[in-house]
Design a protein around this motif. Sequence first.
Motif, short mmCIF file in Angstrom:
data_model
loop_
_atom_site.label_atom_id
_atom_site.label_comp_id
_atom_site.label_asym_id
_atom_site.label_seq_id
_atom_site.Cartn_x
_atom_site.Cartn_y
_atom_site.Cartn_z
N PRO A 5 0.82 -1.10 -0.11
CA PRO A 5 -0.26 -0.18 -0.11
C PRO A 5 0.81 0.88 0.05
CG PRO A 5 -0.80 -1.42 1.83
CD PRO A 5 0.24 -1.84 1.22
N ARG A 9 0.34 3.94 -3.28
CA ARG A 9 0.47 5.41 -2.90
C ARG A 9 1.68 6.69 -3.25
NH1 ARG A 9 0.81 5.48 2.71
NH2 ARG A 9 -1.66 4.54 3.10
N GLU A 12 0.75 6.68 -6.63
CA GLU A 12 -0.13 7.58 -7.57
C GLU A 12 0.07 9.02 -7.42
OE1 GLU A 12 -4.98 7.93 -6.04
OE2 GLU A 12 -3.89 6.41 -4.91
N CYS A 25 -11.73 15.19 -3.90
CA CYS A 25 -12.12 14.78 -2.64
C CYS A 25 -12.98 16.26 -2.07
CB CYS A 25 -10.33 14.92 -2.12
SG CYS A 25 -11.10 14.43 -0.19
N VAL A 45 -2.80 15.31 1.02
CA VAL A 45 -3.84 14.05 0.97
C VAL A 45 -5.00 14.44 1.91
CG1 VAL A 45 -1.41 12.65 1.12
CG2 VAL A 45 -2.60 13.27 3.26
N ASP A 48 -7.66 9.72 4.84
CA ASP A 48 -7.46 8.50 5.17
C ASP A 48 -5.64 8.64 4.46
OD1 ASP A 48 -9.50 7.69 5.89
OD2 ASP A 48 -10.56 7.41 3.97
N ASN A 49 -4.94 9.63 4.21
CA ASN A 49 -3.82 9.29 4.19
C ASN A 49 -3.45 9.30 2.20
OD1 ASN A 49 -2.73 11.04 6.30
ND2 ASN A 49 -2.33 8.59 6.99
N GLN A 50 -5.01 8.75 1.22
CA GLN A 50 -4.62 9.50 -0.13
C GLN A 50 -4.36 10.26 -0.52
OE1 GLN A 50 -4.27 5.94 -0.77
NE2 GLN A 50 -4.71 5.54 1.21
#
Length: 272
Positions: A5, A9, A12, A25, A45, A48-50
């Motif tokens: 993950p 990240r 991405e 978002c 981000v 959820d720290n995405q």
Amino acid sequence: MADSPENRRLHELAALIDSGECRPCTGALKVGVDLGTANIAIVVVDADNQPVAGVTSPSSVVKDGVVVDYLTASRVVSRLKRILEERLGRTLDRAATAIPPGISDGNTKVIVNVVESAGFTVTKVLDEPVAAASALNIKNGAVVDVGGGTTGMSILKSGKVTFSADEPTGGSHMTLVIAGALGLAYAEAEEMKKDPALEAQVFTLVLPVAQKMASLVSGWLATQRVKNIYLVGGASSFSQFAAVFSKHTGKNVVPSVEPLLVTPLGIAMNAG
């Protein structure tokens, strides 16, 4: 690890920066500002720290962890902030930032002032290797951040920092070696250093610098019990870099994907 993950990240985030796009978002956003020696980066981000968005700019306003051109630094951060706000259609008013381990309180304050002069309220100041450890989800081991001007290391045990060190040897020193060896201007040498097609030739020239960095880390680790070393920072991008560190330290050395983005992503993840 390759499809973890954490790596997804980072990939991405790199794709968002390369494309100049953002991920929709509507919830809360967290922002990280990284004043690096070679680049200034701002990363956004979600809760959820995405990754949502990011932007970077080459810069020479910081040297060895010290802001040497306050006005230009402020202007660059302000410009990057405006770019992201236009992409997101939202105002960004809070951010975290980071510092190399061991710099003075005065230099830390200048870094905070640069970020705040761009219109942010700084909510947190982290050590750069600690930010990197967050992005990589590392709880135990040594995180070595090989930046443009400095090489820093933090040792973590159960998520707590037990040791930090920093020395002014980084990617800019590699560039100076290339420039001197080939009779190039600094800017030309920097572009050559970044060209993957020239890596074999370039790494032969900068190998002594990489060995010096590895020797520094080996010295720091002499009294520490550590199994793994995690490499981040743009100067660690060479494919042979990890092997040099493994040889000199005798440790298991783990290179990062998108090493330039690990620290700025970690800063954003820790923003309030």
